[in-house]
Design an enzyme around this catalytic site. Structure first.
Site, PDB file in Angstrom:
ATOM      1  N   LYS A  13      36.748  65.568  15.986  1.00 42.04           N
ATOM      2  CA  LYS A  13      37.750  66.054  16.792  1.00 42.04           C
ATOM      3  C   LYS A  13      38.924  66.138  16.009  1.00 42.04           C
ATOM      4  CE  LYS A  13      37.470  62.931  20.007  1.00 42.04           C
ATOM      5  NZ  LYS A  13      36.401  62.032  19.423  1.00 42.04           N
ATOM      6  N   ARG A 100      39.904  59.239  28.148  1.00 39.89           N
ATOM      7  CA  ARG A 100      38.532  58.628  27.770  1.00 39.89           C
ATOM      8  C   ARG A 100      38.317  57.889  28.858  1.00 39.89           C
ATOM      9  NH1 ARG A 100      39.962  57.958  21.911  1.00 39.89           N
ATOM     10  NH2 ARG A 100      37.931  57.262  20.991  1.00 39.89           N
ATOM     11  N   ARG A 139      32.831  57.370   6.258  1.00 38.61           N
ATOM     12  CA  ARG A 139      34.096  57.980   6.320  1.00 38.61           C
ATOM     13  C   ARG A 139      34.961  56.706   5.680  1.00 38.61           C
ATOM     14  NH1 ARG A 139      36.227  60.216  11.883  1.00 38.61           N
ATOM     15  NH2 ARG A 139      36.249  57.866  12.635  1.00 38.61           N
ATOM     16  N   ARG A 172      37.811  52.184   7.660  1.00 35.43           N
ATOM     17  CA  ARG A 172      38.596  51.508   8.677  1.00 35.43           C
ATOM     18  C   ARG A 172      37.436  50.261   9.340  1.00 35.43           C
ATOM     19  NH1 ARG A 172      40.052  56.491  12.504  1.00 35.43           N
ATOM     20  NH2 ARG A 172      39.107  55.378  14.023  1.00 35.43           N
ATOM     21  N   ARG A 183      31.673  51.560  19.812  1.00 32.84           N
ATOM     22  CA  ARG A 183      32.531  52.741  20.135  1.00 32.84           C
ATOM     23  C   ARG A 183      31.539  53.460  20.956  1.00 32.84           C
ATOM     24  NH1 ARG A 183      35.379  54.633  15.070  1.00 32.84           N
ATOM     25  NH2 ARG A 183      36.340  56.077  16.081  1.00 32.84           N
TER      26      ARG A 183
HETATM   27  P1  AMP Z   1      39.973  57.166  17.729  1.00 34.67           P
HETATM   28  O1  AMP Z   1      40.544  57.320  16.444  1.00 34.67           O
HETATM   29  O2  AMP Z   1      40.485  58.278  18.802  1.00 34.67           O
HETATM   30  O3  AMP Z   1      38.511  57.112  17.914  1.00 34.67           O
HETATM   31  O4  AMP Z   1      40.489  55.988  18.478  1.00 34.67           O
HETATM   32  C1  AMP Z   1      40.330  54.829  17.737  1.00 34.67           C
HETATM   33  C2  AMP Z   1      40.467  53.622  18.906  1.00 34.67           C
HETATM   34  O5  AMP Z   1      41.855  53.591  19.537  1.00 34.67           O
HETATM   35  C3  AMP Z   1      39.322  53.717  19.893  1.00 34.67           C
HETATM   36  O6  AMP Z   1      38.134  53.002  19.759  1.00 34.67           O
HETATM   37  C4  AMP Z   1      40.048  52.795  21.117  1.00 34.67           C
HETATM   38  O7  AMP Z   1      39.937  51.369  20.800  1.00 34.67           O
HETATM   39  C5  AMP Z   1      41.660  53.434  21.090  1.00 34.67           C
HETATM   40  N1  AMP Z   1      41.583  54.346  21.854  1.00 34.67           N
HETATM   41  C6  AMP Z   1      42.173  55.611  21.292  1.00 34.67           C
HETATM   42  N2  AMP Z   1      42.410  56.634  22.294  1.00 34.67           N
HETATM   43  C7  AMP Z   1      42.228  55.792  23.331  1.00 34.67           C
HETATM   44  C8  AMP Z   1      42.154  56.122  25.151  1.00 34.67           C
HETATM   45  N3  AMP Z   1      42.420  57.341  25.542  1.00 34.67           N
HETATM   46  N4  AMP Z   1      41.809  55.001  25.885  1.00 34.67           N
HETATM   47  C9  AMP Z   1      41.666  53.883  25.352  1.00 34.67           C
HETATM   48  N5  AMP Z   1      41.353  53.635  24.050  1.00 34.67           N
HETATM   49  C10 AMP Z   1      41.676  54.568  23.249  1.00 34.67           C
END
Ligand code: AMP
Length: 227
Positions: A13, A100, A139, A172, A183
């Site tokens: 994404k 989400r 990554r 990360r 996740r």
């Molecule tokens: P991402 O980089 O989008 O995978 O987000 C990294 C982390 O941020 C996720 O594993 C969640 O802990 C938190 N996070 C990001 N977006 C959301 C969301 N819309 N709702 C809840 N947690 C989020």
């Protein structure tokens, strides 16, 4: 054109958002990036989100919705503002990593009505789970500049160093295998039900997320047409 890029962690994404922002002049809104930035800056929001992120859990809805409300309100002002700001050149937005949960999706609908915007398409990127795990665990990122590498598919010239900025690359915390599994579980339990939600709204478009970033982007372009 306002888009939502939807899919499990590791479906690309973020990568596809980068192509879309440039080609279609869209503002990229990634809640994950916003949380990581807040964390780097050690703001209250970042500190609140950190423990959830480190464990691969979703940040509570109330925190995420508060954040997105601020962003969308600012964005709607910028999109409708005729004064000469740089931001008015955006032709819409891409949501990446939000919503989400069902509560987030319903809140987004309300927020969009409030700011007089609408979601045009949800692009759902599909990638088999074993590919996702390999993509995420390998990554490496340059934290400040945001450049992304992969130890196998896109390695930097010098191991552990960003080609463009010479920053040290990091793995990360939430890209480590145990956290990745958590996740993915959060995705299946809490996020995947949104596929039905958007399908019923008739705005869901399913796309194969396998292959090179360029291949995936050309599938997206076909779906979006020339805008
Ligand atoms: P991402 O980089 O989008 O995978 O987000 C990294 C982390 O941020 C996720 O594993 C969640 O802990 C938190 N996070 C990001 N977006 C959301 C969301 N819309 N709702 C809840 N947690 C989020």
């Amino acid at each position: 054109m306002n888009l939502l890029l939807f899919g499990a962690p590791g479906t690309g994404k973020g990568t596809q958002s980068a192509y879309l922002t440039t080609s279609y002049k869209l503002r990229h809104i990634s809640t994950g990036n916003l949380f990581r930035k807040a964390l780097q800056e050690k703001t209250e929001l970042g500190l609140k989100a950190q423990s959830y992120m480190d464990q691969g859990k979703l940040v509570p809805d109330s925190i995420v919705i508060g954040l997105i409300k601020e962003v969308l309100t600012g964005l709607s002002l910028n999109l409708s503002n005729d004064e000469g700001t740089e931001k008015k050149s955006y032709k819409g937005f891409i949501l990446d990593g939000f919503p989400r949960t069902l509560v987030q999706a319903q809140s987004l609908d309300v927020l969009l009505v409030d700011v007089d915007l609408q979601l045009d398409k949800v692009l759902y990127l599909k990638v088999p789970e074993e590919v996702l795990i390999e993509r995420i665990v390998g990554r490496r990122v340059a934290e400040k500049s945001g450049h992304v590498y992969h130890i196998k598919f896109n390695p930097p010239e010098k191991e552990g160093i960003c080609d463009k900025t010479a920053e040290k690359l990091i793995h990360r915390n939430d890209d480590k295998e145990e956290v990745v599994k958590q996740r993915l579980k959060a995705y299946h339990d809490q996020t995947a039900p949104l596929i039905k939600y958007y399908y019923h709204k008739n705005i869901l478009f399913e796309l194969d997320g396998c292959g090179s970033p360029e291949e995936v982007f050309s599938r997206i372009q076909k779906e979006l047409g020339s805008v």
